[in-house]
Enzyme design. Structure first.
Site, PDB file in Angstrom:
ATOM      1  N   MET A   9       0.565 -40.354 -18.692  1.00 15.08           N
ATOM      2  CA  MET A   9       0.342 -41.664 -18.078  1.00 15.08           C
ATOM      3  C   MET A   9      -1.068 -41.788 -17.492  1.00 15.08           C
ATOM      4  SD  MET A   9       4.023 -42.199 -16.159  1.00 15.08           S
ATOM      5  CE  MET A   9       3.649 -43.884 -15.642  1.00 15.08           C
ATOM      6  N   HIS A  10      -1.428 -43.024 -17.162  1.00 15.39           N
ATOM      7  CA  HIS A  10      -2.598 -43.364 -16.330  1.00 15.39           C
ATOM      8  C   HIS A  10      -3.947 -43.233 -17.011  1.00 15.39           C
ATOM      9  CE1 HIS A  10       0.461 -43.111 -13.280  1.00 15.39           C
ATOM     10  NE2 HIS A  10       0.514 -41.798 -13.323  1.00 15.39           N
ATOM     11  N   ASP A  32       5.443 -40.632 -19.959  1.00 15.07           N
ATOM     12  CA  ASP A  32       6.139 -39.362 -20.205  1.00 15.07           C
ATOM     13  C   ASP A  32       7.306 -39.129 -19.261  1.00 15.07           C
ATOM     14  OD1 ASP A  32       4.477 -38.929 -17.998  1.00 15.07           O
ATOM     15  OD2 ASP A  32       3.408 -37.255 -18.892  1.00 15.07           O
TER      16      ASP A  32
END
Length: 489
Positions: A78-79, A237
Protein backbone atom coordinates in the site's frame (compact mmCIF):
# COMPACT_ATOMS: atom_id res chain seq x y z
CA UNK A 1 -12.63 -22.33 -13.42
CA UNK A 2 -9.26 -20.92 -12.37
CA UNK A 3 -8.48 -17.61 -10.69
CA UNK A 4 -5.19 -15.77 -10.30
CA UNK A 5 -4.15 -13.76 -7.25
CA UNK A 6 -1.17 -11.42 -7.58
CA UNK A 7 0.53 -10.41 -4.32
CA UNK A 8 2.79 -7.45 -5.16
CA UNK A 9 5.12 -7.36 -2.18
CA UNK A 10 8.13 -5.27 -1.25
CA UNK A 11 10.74 -7.88 -2.13
CA UNK A 12 8.89 -10.06 -4.65
CA UNK A 13 5.66 -10.60 -6.53
CA UNK A 14 3.97 -13.87 -5.61
CA UNK A 15 1.40 -15.28 -8.02
CA UNK A 16 -1.15 -17.89 -7.04
CA UNK A 17 -3.47 -20.06 -9.12
CA UNK A 18 -6.68 -21.18 -7.38
CA UNK A 19 -9.61 -23.28 -8.55
CA UNK A 20 -13.27 -22.61 -7.78
CA UNK A 21 -13.09 -24.82 -4.67
CA UNK A 22 -10.29 -22.75 -3.17
CA UNK A 23 -7.54 -25.28 -3.84
CA UNK A 24 -4.17 -23.73 -4.67
CA UNK A 25 -2.87 -25.30 -7.87
CA UNK A 26 0.45 -23.47 -8.22
CA UNK A 27 2.49 -20.63 -6.71
CA UNK A 28 5.25 -18.67 -8.45
CA UNK A 29 7.47 -15.98 -6.94
CA UNK A 30 9.66 -13.44 -8.75
CA UNK A 31 11.99 -11.02 -6.98
CA UNK A 32 12.98 -7.47 -7.90
CA UNK A 33 15.37 -4.95 -6.36
CA UNK A 34 14.67 -2.42 -3.63
CA UNK A 35 16.62 0.83 -3.68
CA UNK A 36 17.69 3.05 -0.78
CA UNK A 37 19.10 6.18 -2.51
CA UNK A 38 19.39 8.03 0.83
CA UNK A 39 19.09 6.95 4.49
CA UNK A 40 15.40 6.48 5.27
CA UNK A 41 14.38 6.44 1.60
CA UNK A 42 12.86 3.39 -0.08
CA UNK A 43 12.09 3.11 -3.80
CA UNK A 44 11.35 0.59 -6.54
CA UNK A 45 10.88 0.73 -10.28
CA UNK A 46 7.28 0.01 -11.36
CA UNK A 47 8.69 -1.35 -14.62
CA UNK A 48 10.37 -4.10 -12.55
CA UNK A 49 7.04 -5.02 -10.99
CA UNK A 50 5.40 -5.42 -14.38
CA UNK A 51 8.31 -7.28 -15.96
CA UNK A 52 8.46 -9.83 -13.15
CA UNK A 53 4.67 -10.13 -12.96
CA UNK A 54 4.50 -11.01 -16.65
CA UNK A 55 7.32 -13.54 -16.24
CA UNK A 56 5.52 -15.01 -13.23
CA UNK A 57 2.17 -15.20 -15.01
CA UNK A 58 3.72 -17.09 -17.92
CA UNK A 59 5.23 -19.61 -15.54
CA UNK A 60 2.04 -19.83 -13.46
CA UNK A 61 -0.24 -20.81 -16.36
CA UNK A 62 2.31 -22.78 -18.40
CA UNK A 63 0.89 -26.20 -17.49
CA UNK A 64 -2.77 -25.44 -16.79
CA UNK A 65 -5.78 -25.40 -19.12
CA UNK A 66 -5.53 -21.72 -20.04
CA UNK A 67 -9.13 -21.67 -21.28
CA UNK A 68 -10.24 -22.18 -17.67
CA UNK A 69 -8.60 -18.98 -16.40
CA UNK A 70 -11.50 -16.59 -15.74
CA UNK A 71 -10.12 -13.71 -13.69
CA UNK A 72 -7.11 -12.07 -12.14
CA UNK A 73 -6.97 -9.78 -9.12
CA UNK A 74 -4.45 -8.33 -6.69
CA UNK A 75 -3.23 -7.73 -3.19
CA UNK A 76 -0.50 -5.14 -3.16
CA UNK A 77 1.88 -3.14 -0.99
CA UNK A 78 0.00 0.00 0.00
CA UNK A 79 0.72 3.75 -0.05
CA UNK A 80 3.42 3.72 -2.75
CA UNK A 81 3.41 6.71 -5.09
CA UNK A 82 3.47 5.85 -8.79
CA UNK A 83 3.23 8.87 -11.11
CA UNK A 84 2.67 8.71 -14.87
CA UNK A 85 3.02 11.38 -17.56
CA UNK A 86 0.63 12.07 -20.43
CA UNK A 87 2.08 9.12 -22.35
CA UNK A 88 1.45 6.90 -19.31
CA UNK A 89 5.19 6.52 -18.80
CA UNK A 90 6.58 6.31 -15.26
CA UNK A 91 8.05 9.68 -14.28
CA UNK A 92 10.27 8.59 -11.40
CA UNK A 93 10.82 5.49 -9.24
CA UNK A 94 7.94 4.70 -6.90
CA UNK A 95 8.28 6.02 -3.36
CA UNK A 96 7.28 3.13 -1.10
CA UNK A 97 5.21 2.63 2.02
CA UNK A 98 8.29 2.35 4.27
CA UNK A 99 9.94 5.52 2.96
CA UNK A 100 10.57 8.13 5.67
CA UNK A 101 11.51 11.23 3.66
CA UNK A 102 8.24 13.12 4.14
CA UNK A 103 8.72 14.42 7.69
CA UNK A 104 8.23 18.07 6.73
CA UNK A 105 5.19 17.34 4.60
CA UNK A 106 3.64 15.12 7.27
CA UNK A 107 4.16 17.83 9.89
CA UNK A 108 2.61 20.41 7.54
CA UNK A 109 -0.49 18.29 7.06
CA UNK A 110 -0.91 17.39 10.73
CA UNK A 111 0.06 20.73 12.27
CA UNK A 112 -0.81 23.41 9.69
CA UNK A 113 -3.81 21.84 7.96
CA UNK A 114 -4.58 20.13 11.27
CA UNK A 115 -5.34 16.59 12.37
CA UNK A 116 -9.00 17.40 13.01
CA UNK A 117 -9.51 18.56 9.43
CA UNK A 118 -7.62 15.62 8.01
CA UNK A 119 -9.73 13.23 10.06
CA UNK A 120 -12.87 15.03 8.91
CA UNK A 121 -11.82 14.82 5.26
CA UNK A 122 -10.32 11.31 5.22
CA UNK A 123 -10.97 9.60 8.62
CA UNK A 124 -7.20 9.53 9.14
CA UNK A 125 -4.24 11.75 9.96
CA UNK A 126 -0.98 12.04 8.04
CA UNK A 127 1.70 9.40 8.39
CA UNK A 128 5.07 9.62 6.68
CA UNK A 129 4.33 6.52 4.63
CA UNK A 130 0.98 7.71 3.24
CA UNK A 131 0.68 8.81 -0.39
CA UNK A 132 -0.45 12.44 0.06
CA UNK A 133 2.72 13.50 1.94
CA UNK A 134 4.74 11.87 -0.86
CA UNK A 135 2.86 13.94 -3.43
CA UNK A 136 3.65 17.09 -1.47
CA UNK A 137 7.31 16.03 -1.28
CA UNK A 138 7.46 15.72 -5.07
CA UNK A 139 5.71 19.06 -5.38
CA UNK A 140 8.22 20.72 -3.02
CA UNK A 141 11.44 18.91 -3.95
CA UNK A 142 10.92 17.82 -7.57
CA UNK A 143 8.59 20.45 -9.08
CA UNK A 144 9.64 19.51 -12.61
CA UNK A 145 8.34 15.96 -12.01
CA UNK A 146 5.19 17.21 -10.28
CA UNK A 147 4.38 19.33 -13.34
CA UNK A 148 4.49 16.21 -15.57
CA UNK A 149 1.93 14.22 -13.54
CA UNK A 150 -1.04 13.03 -15.53
CA UNK A 151 -2.02 10.05 -13.37
CA UNK A 152 -1.39 9.18 -9.71
CA UNK A 153 -1.48 5.47 -8.97
CA UNK A 154 -0.76 2.86 -6.32
CA UNK A 155 1.58 -0.09 -6.92
CA UNK A 156 -0.92 -2.86 -7.61
CA UNK A 157 -3.06 -0.45 -9.65
CA UNK A 158 -0.13 0.12 -11.98
CA UNK A 159 -0.18 -3.62 -12.69
CA UNK A 160 -3.95 -3.56 -13.23
CA UNK A 161 -3.50 -0.66 -15.67
CA UNK A 162 -0.73 -2.43 -17.57
CA UNK A 163 -2.89 -5.54 -17.88
CA UNK A 164 -6.23 -3.87 -18.67
CA UNK A 165 -5.48 -0.36 -19.90
CA UNK A 166 -7.76 1.08 -17.18
CA UNK A 167 -6.55 3.62 -14.62
CA UNK A 168 -8.22 2.12 -11.57
CA UNK A 169 -7.95 1.71 -7.84
CA UNK A 170 -10.02 0.14 -5.09
CA UNK A 171 -11.44 1.62 -1.91
CA UNK A 172 -9.25 -0.33 0.51
CA UNK A 173 -5.94 0.66 -1.10
CA UNK A 174 -7.11 4.21 -1.79
CA UNK A 175 -7.95 4.57 1.91
CA UNK A 176 -4.22 4.66 2.65
CA UNK A 177 -3.50 7.59 0.35
CA UNK A 178 -4.95 10.30 2.63
CA UNK A 179 -6.86 11.44 -0.43
CA UNK A 180 -10.02 9.36 -0.01
CA UNK A 181 -13.14 10.31 1.91
CA UNK A 182 -13.25 6.87 3.51
CA UNK A 183 -16.73 7.10 5.00
CA UNK A 184 -18.29 8.02 1.65
CA UNK A 185 -15.85 5.99 -0.49
CA UNK A 186 -15.00 8.86 -2.87
CA UNK A 187 -12.08 11.22 -3.50
CA UNK A 188 -11.84 14.15 -1.09
CA UNK A 189 -12.14 17.48 -2.89
CA UNK A 190 -10.47 19.22 0.06
CA UNK A 191 -7.43 16.93 0.02
CA UNK A 192 -7.00 17.35 -3.72
CA UNK A 193 -6.93 21.11 -3.22
CA UNK A 194 -4.46 20.83 -0.32
CA UNK A 195 -2.13 18.66 -2.45
CA UNK A 196 -2.47 20.82 -5.55
CA UNK A 197 -3.91 18.10 -7.76
CA UNK A 198 -7.06 17.60 -9.82
CA UNK A 199 -9.45 14.71 -9.28
CA UNK A 200 -8.91 13.81 -12.92
CA UNK A 201 -5.33 12.90 -12.05
CA UNK A 202 -6.60 10.18 -9.71
CA UNK A 203 -7.76 6.75 -10.82
CA UNK A 204 -11.36 5.59 -11.07
CA UNK A 205 -12.52 4.04 -7.79
CA UNK A 206 -13.93 0.50 -7.63
CA UNK A 207 -14.96 -1.85 -4.87
CA UNK A 208 -12.29 -4.52 -4.45
CA UNK A 209 -14.42 -7.27 -6.01
CA UNK A 210 -15.57 -5.25 -9.03
CA UNK A 211 -14.45 -5.88 -12.60
CA UNK A 212 -12.40 -3.02 -14.07
CA UNK A 213 -11.99 -4.55 -17.52
CA UNK A 214 -10.45 -7.46 -19.40
CA UNK A 215 -6.91 -8.27 -20.46
CA UNK A 216 -5.57 -6.10 -23.24
CA UNK A 217 -5.40 -8.10 -26.50
CA UNK A 218 -1.60 -7.92 -26.65
CA UNK A 219 -1.30 -9.04 -23.00
CA UNK A 220 -3.71 -11.94 -23.52
CA UNK A 221 -1.79 -13.02 -26.60
CA UNK A 222 1.59 -12.85 -24.85
CA UNK A 223 0.28 -14.91 -21.92
CA UNK A 224 -1.68 -17.32 -24.09
CA UNK A 225 -4.87 -16.55 -22.16
CA UNK A 226 -8.40 -15.91 -23.44
CA UNK A 227 -9.13 -12.29 -24.30
CA UNK A 228 -12.15 -12.26 -21.98
CA UNK A 229 -10.16 -12.89 -18.78
CA UNK A 230 -11.53 -10.34 -16.29
CA UNK A 231 -9.29 -7.98 -14.33
CA UNK A 232 -10.76 -7.33 -10.88
CA UNK A 233 -9.74 -4.26 -8.85
CA UNK A 234 -8.22 -6.15 -5.89
CA UNK A 235 -7.21 -4.69 -2.54
CA UNK A 236 -4.37 -3.31 -0.49
CA UNK A 237 -2.23 -6.14 0.88
CA UNK A 238 -3.71 -6.04 4.37
CA UNK A 239 -7.32 -6.04 3.19
CA UNK A 240 -6.49 -8.77 0.68
CA UNK A 241 -4.81 -10.79 3.44
CA UNK A 242 -7.92 -10.30 5.56
CA UNK A 243 -10.05 -11.74 2.77
CA UNK A 244 -7.58 -14.59 2.38
CA UNK A 245 -7.86 -15.41 6.09
CA UNK A 246 -11.63 -14.99 6.28
CA UNK A 247 -11.42 -11.75 8.28
CA UNK A 248 -14.62 -10.27 6.89
CA UNK A 249 -17.89 -9.29 8.48
CA UNK A 250 -18.12 -7.75 11.93
CA UNK A 251 -15.52 -7.93 14.70
CA UNK A 252 -13.12 -10.39 13.08
CA UNK A 253 -9.36 -10.01 13.59
CA UNK A 254 -6.25 -10.90 11.62
CA UNK A 255 -2.58 -10.42 12.44
CA UNK A 256 -0.09 -10.25 9.59
CA UNK A 257 3.57 -10.90 10.30
CA UNK A 258 5.15 -9.91 7.02
CA UNK A 259 7.83 -7.33 6.25
CA UNK A 260 5.51 -4.99 8.12
CA UNK A 261 3.10 -6.11 10.82
CA UNK A 262 -0.57 -5.36 11.15
CA UNK A 263 -3.51 -6.01 13.36
CA UNK A 264 -6.67 -5.82 11.26
CA UNK A 265 -10.20 -5.63 12.69
CA UNK A 266 -13.16 -5.85 10.32
CA UNK A 267 -16.37 -3.94 10.97
CA UNK A 268 -19.73 -3.54 9.30
CA UNK A 269 -19.85 0.11 10.40
CA UNK A 270 -17.55 3.09 9.97
CA UNK A 271 -15.50 3.85 13.09
CA UNK A 272 -12.62 6.21 14.02
CA UNK A 273 -10.69 6.31 17.30
CA UNK A 274 -10.36 9.75 18.90
CA UNK A 275 -6.57 9.98 18.49
CA UNK A 276 -6.46 8.41 15.01
CA UNK A 277 -3.91 5.94 16.37
CA UNK A 278 -5.46 3.23 14.21
CA UNK A 279 -6.13 3.62 10.50
CA UNK A 280 -9.83 3.77 9.61
CA UNK A 281 -10.08 2.28 6.12
CA UNK A 282 -12.65 0.85 3.73
CA UNK A 283 -12.55 -2.94 3.58
CA UNK A 284 -12.44 -5.22 0.54
CA UNK A 285 -15.76 -6.81 1.55
CA UNK A 286 -17.65 -3.58 0.92
CA UNK A 287 -17.62 -2.50 4.57
CA UNK A 288 -14.87 -1.01 6.81
CA UNK A 289 -11.96 -1.92 9.05
CA UNK A 290 -9.57 -0.57 11.66
CA UNK A 291 -5.88 -1.34 11.32
CA UNK A 292 -2.75 -0.83 13.36
CA UNK A 293 0.42 -1.03 11.27
CA UNK A 294 4.02 -1.35 12.40
CA UNK A 295 6.66 -0.78 9.74
CA UNK A 296 9.06 -3.57 10.74
CA UNK A 297 7.80 -6.98 11.88
CA UNK A 298 9.18 -10.16 10.33
CA UNK A 299 11.81 -7.88 8.76
CA UNK A 300 13.17 -7.30 12.29
CA UNK A 301 13.81 -11.02 12.68
CA UNK A 302 15.31 -11.24 9.20
CA UNK A 303 17.61 -8.28 9.96
CA UNK A 304 18.68 -9.84 13.27
CA UNK A 305 19.22 -13.33 11.86
CA UNK A 306 20.70 -12.55 8.45
CA UNK A 307 22.55 -9.28 8.92
CA UNK A 308 23.57 -9.25 12.58
CA UNK A 309 24.21 -12.82 13.76
CA UNK A 310 24.61 -14.18 10.24
CA UNK A 311 22.58 -17.37 10.10
CA UNK A 312 19.69 -18.58 8.02
CA UNK A 313 18.87 -21.38 10.45
CA UNK A 314 15.90 -19.69 12.10
CA UNK A 315 14.53 -22.90 13.62
CA UNK A 316 17.74 -23.72 15.50
CA UNK A 317 18.00 -20.18 16.87
CA UNK A 318 14.42 -20.27 18.11
CA UNK A 319 14.88 -23.74 19.62
CA UNK A 320 17.45 -22.24 21.99
CA UNK A 321 14.82 -19.93 23.51
CA UNK A 322 13.68 -21.33 26.87
CA UNK A 323 12.70 -18.31 29.01
CA UNK A 324 9.31 -17.24 27.66
CA UNK A 325 7.83 -14.51 29.82
CA UNK A 326 11.04 -14.16 31.83
CA UNK A 327 13.32 -12.26 29.47
CA UNK A 328 14.89 -9.09 30.88
CA UNK A 329 16.03 -7.89 27.47
CA UNK A 330 13.63 -5.73 25.45
CA UNK A 331 13.71 -4.70 21.82
CA UNK A 332 11.92 -1.75 20.25
CA UNK A 333 11.22 -2.90 16.67
CA UNK A 334 11.33 0.52 15.03
CA UNK A 335 14.02 -0.12 12.41
CA UNK A 336 12.19 1.98 9.81
CA UNK A 337 10.53 4.42 12.22
CA UNK A 338 7.03 3.58 13.37
CA UNK A 339 3.43 4.16 12.37
CA UNK A 340 0.79 2.79 14.73
CA UNK A 341 0.27 4.02 17.30
CA UNK A 342 3.27 6.37 17.68
CA UNK A 343 3.38 7.94 14.18
CA UNK A 344 7.08 8.75 14.52
CA UNK A 345 9.44 8.28 11.54
CA UNK A 346 12.35 9.18 13.87
CA UNK A 347 11.80 6.18 16.16
CA UNK A 348 14.63 3.66 16.02
CA UNK A 349 15.28 0.01 16.86
CA UNK A 350 16.63 -0.30 20.39
CA UNK A 351 17.85 -3.10 22.65
CA UNK A 352 17.67 -2.41 26.38
CA UNK A 353 18.25 -4.51 29.48
CA UNK A 354 21.37 -6.45 28.50
CA UNK A 355 23.74 -7.63 31.24
CA UNK A 356 26.93 -9.69 31.26
CA UNK A 357 24.90 -12.90 31.36
CA UNK A 358 22.65 -11.95 28.43
CA UNK A 359 22.75 -14.64 25.75
CA UNK A 360 22.25 -14.65 22.01
CA UNK A 361 19.00 -16.54 22.61
CA UNK A 362 17.80 -13.77 24.95
CA UNK A 363 18.29 -11.20 22.22
CA UNK A 364 16.62 -13.34 19.56
CA UNK A 365 13.71 -13.79 21.95
CA UNK A 366 13.59 -10.03 22.57
CA UNK A 367 13.21 -9.41 18.83
CA UNK A 368 10.23 -11.78 18.56
CA UNK A 369 8.66 -10.40 21.73
CA UNK A 370 9.28 -6.79 20.72
CA UNK A 371 7.19 -7.24 17.58
CA UNK A 372 4.40 -8.87 19.62
CA UNK A 373 4.47 -6.10 22.23
CA UNK A 374 4.36 -3.42 19.53
CA UNK A 375 1.32 -5.06 17.93
CA UNK A 376 -0.32 -5.14 21.34
CA UNK A 377 0.05 -1.34 21.48
CA UNK A 378 -2.47 -1.16 18.62
CA UNK A 379 -4.56 -3.94 20.16
CA UNK A 380 -4.95 -1.78 23.27
CA UNK A 381 -6.29 1.12 21.18
CA UNK A 382 -8.97 -1.19 19.79
CA UNK A 383 -9.84 -2.30 23.31
CA UNK A 384 -10.23 1.34 24.33
CA UNK A 385 -12.98 1.64 21.70
CA UNK A 386 -14.91 -1.14 23.41
CA UNK A 387 -13.95 -3.72 20.78
CA UNK A 388 -13.77 -7.16 22.38
CA UNK A 389 -11.52 -9.63 20.58
CA UNK A 390 -11.24 -13.23 21.74
CA UNK A 391 -9.33 -14.72 18.84
CA UNK A 392 -7.41 -13.80 15.71
CA UNK A 393 -6.27 -15.36 12.46
CA UNK A 394 -2.57 -15.05 11.59
CA UNK A 395 -0.70 -14.94 8.28
CA UNK A 396 2.58 -13.80 6.76
CA UNK A 397 6.06 -15.28 6.81
CA UNK A 398 6.38 -14.89 10.58
CA UNK A 399 3.24 -16.98 11.05
CA UNK A 400 5.23 -20.06 10.02
CA UNK A 401 7.08 -19.95 13.35
CA UNK A 402 5.31 -22.01 16.07
CA UNK A 403 7.26 -20.11 18.73
CA UNK A 404 6.24 -16.70 17.43
CA UNK A 405 2.59 -17.75 17.32
CA UNK A 406 2.86 -18.94 20.93
CA UNK A 407 4.41 -15.62 21.97
CA UNK A 408 1.69 -13.71 20.11
CA UNK A 409 -1.13 -15.69 21.74
CA UNK A 410 0.23 -15.07 25.23
CA UNK A 411 1.23 -11.42 24.77
CA UNK A 412 -2.27 -10.63 23.48
CA UNK A 413 -4.03 -13.15 25.70
CA UNK A 414 -6.22 -14.44 22.86
CA UNK A 415 -6.55 -17.55 20.73
CA UNK A 416 -4.56 -17.57 17.49
CA UNK A 417 -6.15 -19.52 14.64
CA UNK A 418 -4.06 -21.00 11.84
CA UNK A 419 -5.65 -21.37 8.44
CA UNK A 420 -5.08 -23.95 5.72
CA UNK A 421 -3.52 -21.43 3.35
CA UNK A 422 -0.94 -18.97 4.66
CA UNK A 423 -0.83 -17.13 1.34
CA UNK A 424 -2.85 -14.19 2.70
CA UNK A 425 -2.78 -11.39 0.05
CA UNK A 426 -2.37 -13.69 -2.96
CA UNK A 427 -5.14 -16.01 -1.79
CA UNK A 428 -7.32 -13.01 -1.00
CA UNK A 429 -6.67 -11.65 -4.48
CA UNK A 430 -7.73 -14.95 -6.03
CA UNK A 431 -10.90 -14.97 -3.91
CA UNK A 432 -11.71 -11.42 -5.05
CA UNK A 433 -11.20 -12.56 -8.64
CA UNK A 434 -13.66 -15.42 -8.07
CA UNK A 435 -16.25 -13.05 -6.58
CA UNK A 436 -15.77 -10.62 -9.46
CA UNK A 437 -16.36 -13.42 -11.95
CA UNK A 438 -19.61 -14.43 -10.25
CA UNK A 439 -18.36 -17.65 -8.65
CA UNK A 440 -19.68 -16.36 -5.29
CA UNK A 441 -22.36 -13.83 -4.47
CA UNK A 442 -20.23 -11.89 -1.98
CA UNK A 443 -16.80 -11.75 -0.38
CA UNK A 444 -18.26 -13.03 2.89
CA UNK A 445 -19.81 -16.05 1.17
CA UNK A 446 -16.53 -16.83 -0.58
CA UNK A 447 -14.52 -16.54 2.64
CA UNK A 448 -16.99 -18.70 4.56
CA UNK A 449 -16.76 -21.46 1.96
CA UNK A 450 -13.05 -21.35 1.13
CA UNK A 451 -11.12 -20.38 4.28
CA UNK A 452 -10.53 -23.25 6.69
CA UNK A 453 -9.07 -23.09 10.23
CA UNK A 454 -6.70 -26.02 10.76
CA UNK A 455 -5.38 -25.33 14.24
CA UNK A 456 -5.44 -22.98 17.20
CA UNK A 457 -2.77 -21.77 19.62
CA UNK A 458 -4.37 -21.26 23.02
CA UNK A 459 -2.89 -18.76 25.49
CA UNK A 460 -1.45 -20.26 28.66
CA UNK A 461 -2.89 -18.48 31.75
CA UNK A 462 0.40 -18.49 33.68
CA UNK A 463 2.44 -17.31 30.70
CA UNK A 464 -0.13 -14.63 29.89
CA UNK A 465 0.31 -13.21 33.40
CA UNK A 466 4.09 -13.13 32.96
CA UNK A 467 3.78 -11.38 29.61
CA UNK A 468 1.36 -8.86 31.06
CA UNK A 469 4.09 -7.72 33.44
CA UNK A 470 6.66 -7.63 30.64
CA UNK A 471 4.34 -5.65 28.37
CA UNK A 472 3.72 -3.02 31.05
CA UNK A 473 7.51 -2.59 31.24
CA UNK A 474 7.86 -2.51 27.45
CA UNK A 475 5.29 0.25 26.98
CA UNK A 476 7.36 2.59 29.17
CA UNK A 477 10.47 2.35 27.00
CA UNK A 478 9.33 4.30 23.94
CA UNK A 479 8.16 7.38 25.89
CA UNK A 480 11.50 7.40 27.72
CA UNK A 481 13.42 7.26 24.42
CA UNK A 482 11.23 9.49 22.24
CA UNK A 483 13.06 12.75 22.91
CA UNK A 484 16.40 11.06 22.28
CA UNK A 485 15.20 9.60 18.97
CA UNK A 486 14.36 13.11 17.76
CA UNK A 487 17.92 14.23 18.58
CA UNK A 488 19.91 11.39 17.01
CA UNK A 489 18.35 11.27 13.54
Amino acid sequence: MLYIGVDLGTSAVKLLLMDEKGAIKKIVSKEYPLFFPHPGWSEQKPEDWFEQTMAGLKELVAECDKSQVAGISFGGQMHGLVILDKEDQVIRPAILWNDGRTGEETDYLNQVIGKDKLSEYTANIAFAGFTAPKLLWVKNKEPENFAKIEKIMLPKDYLAYKLSGVHCTDVSDASGMLLLDVKNRCWSEEMCEICGIRKEQLAQIFESYEVVGTLLPEIAQELGLPGNVKVIAGAGDNAAAAVGTGTVGDGMCNISLGTSGTIFISSRSFCVDSNNALHAFAHADGKYHLMGCMLSAASCNKWWMDDIIGTGDYATEQAAITKLGENHVFFLPYLMGERSPHNNPNARGTFIGMTMDTTRADMTQAVLEGVAFALRDSFEVARSLGIHIERTKICGGGAKSPLWKKIMANVLGIKVDMIESEEGPGYGGAILAAVGCGEFASVEEAADKLVKVVGTVEPDPELTVKYEERYQQFRQIYPACKELFDKII
